[in-house]
Motif scaffolding. Structure first.
Motif, short mmCIF file in Angstrom:
data_model
loop_
_atom_site.label_atom_id
_atom_site.label_comp_id
_atom_site.label_asym_id
_atom_site.label_seq_id
_atom_site.Cartn_x
_atom_site.Cartn_y
_atom_site.Cartn_z
N LEU A 184 0.82 -1.21 0.00
CA LEU A 184 0.00 0.00 0.00
C LEU A 184 0.86 1.26 0.00
CD1 LEU A 184 -2.79 -1.13 2.50
CD2 LEU A 184 -3.07 -0.72 0.04
N LYS A 185 1.98 1.23 0.73
CA LYS A 185 2.90 2.37 0.74
C LYS A 185 3.46 2.60 -0.67
CE LYS A 185 6.03 2.81 4.01
NZ LYS A 185 7.06 2.47 5.02
N TYR A 189 3.07 5.98 -4.25
CA TYR A 189 4.09 6.67 -5.02
C TYR A 189 4.15 6.22 -6.48
CZ TYR A 189 5.77 8.58 -0.65
OH TYR A 189 5.86 9.25 0.55
N THR A 190 3.12 5.54 -6.91
CA THR A 190 3.11 5.09 -8.30
C THR A 190 1.68 5.13 -8.81
OG1 THR A 190 3.82 3.33 -9.78
CG2 THR A 190 2.82 2.64 -7.73
N ILE A 193 -0.16 4.83 -15.01
CA ILE A 193 0.25 5.55 -16.22
C ILE A 193 1.76 5.73 -16.28
CG2 ILE A 193 0.05 7.72 -17.51
CD1 ILE A 193 -2.77 8.00 -16.33
N HIS A 194 2.34 6.29 -15.19
CA HIS A 194 3.75 6.64 -15.21
C HIS A 194 4.68 5.49 -14.81
CE1 HIS A 194 1.67 10.58 -14.75
NE2 HIS A 194 2.53 10.91 -15.69
N PHE A 195 4.22 4.60 -13.94
CA PHE A 195 5.06 3.50 -13.47
C PHE A 195 4.27 2.20 -13.60
CE2 PHE A 195 6.03 7.27 -10.80
CZ PHE A 195 7.26 7.57 -11.34
N GLU A 196 3.93 1.86 -14.82
CA GLU A 196 2.98 0.76 -15.07
C GLU A 196 3.43 -0.56 -14.46
OE1 GLU A 196 0.86 -1.52 -18.85
OE2 GLU A 196 1.94 0.37 -19.17
N ALA A 197 4.70 -0.93 -14.69
CA ALA A 197 5.18 -2.23 -14.20
C ALA A 197 5.12 -2.30 -12.68
CB ALA A 197 6.61 -2.47 -14.69
#
Length: 218
Positions: A184-185, A189-190, A193-197
């Protein structure tokens, strides 16, 4: 007909990938002949990374050559990068002793040049190494060190990945509630869209943690 078309598309894609990789190798080897000092060492590092997944002997040779030349001219950052690359090479070939040795050498250099981002990468590498060895106590220790630096240096994509790895280590230690907390943490921060993996890894592993906690609906 559809199957034939798909096969042709796949063949063309694979051919393009092979051509692109061969072209990259040829370009790096060509410019290497005319380079000196730090630029040459950086190219050797690129070649080490290029060969990492498909030619152990060439990757090791390029890495050791880069390390020797970096040490000769006192190029500390270059030597640090080579040590991390060599650690990856030996880890992939299950030579964990050599992999560990190179990571600790990289750590000493990172500390000596006060480079927290490089220190973060080394700690994450040590976490990966000890996870492979099922040494979850040490994996947890180094991932937590990496977590702290990732936050203070605002390396948020790296932080999300570290949270994912911390969650996996905690799951392997049957600490499912703590694992859930880290997943969950990481998700804070992701995003998709920007950090798909990272996003989808965290979502998948969070579902696993909920399952083991008996919270099927979540």
């Amino acid at each position: 007909m559809k199957h034939l078309l798909l096969c042709l598309i796949l063949i063309v894609h694979i051919s393009n990938v092979i051509w692109a990789n061969t072209s990259q190798e040829d370009s790096l080897l060509k410019v290497l002949q005319y380079q000196k000092d730090t630029v040459r060492i950086n190219t050797l590092n690129e070649l080490t990374w290029y060969y990492l997944n498909h030619d152990f002997d060439k990757a090791e040779f390029m890495g050791l050559t880069a390390l020797k030349e970096a040490n000769e001219i006192g190029f500390f950052l270059g030597a640090l990068t080579v040590h991390r690359r060599l650690s990856d090479i030996y880890r992939q070939s299950n030579n964990y002793k050599k992999s560990q040795s190179h990571l600790f050498q990289a750590l000493r250099i990172a500390d000596s040049i006060s480079n927290p981002v490089e220190t973060l990468k080394v700690y994450a590498g040590l976490g990966n190494l000890y996870t492979d060895l099922d040494n979850f106590a040490d994996a947890l220790k180094y991932y937590k060190k990496a977590e702290e630096i990732a936050l203070t240096t605002q390396q948020y994509s790296v932080y999300a990945s570290i949270c994912n790895n911390l969650g996996l280590v905690l799951e392997n230690s049957n600490q499912f509630e703590n694992a859930k907390r880290y997943y969950l943490k990481g998700l804070k921060y992701t995003d998709s869209i920007h950090f798909e993996a990272d996003y989808y890894n965290l979502i998948q592993h969070l579902g696993s943690a909920y399952f083991y906690l008996g919270d099927i609906d979540s």
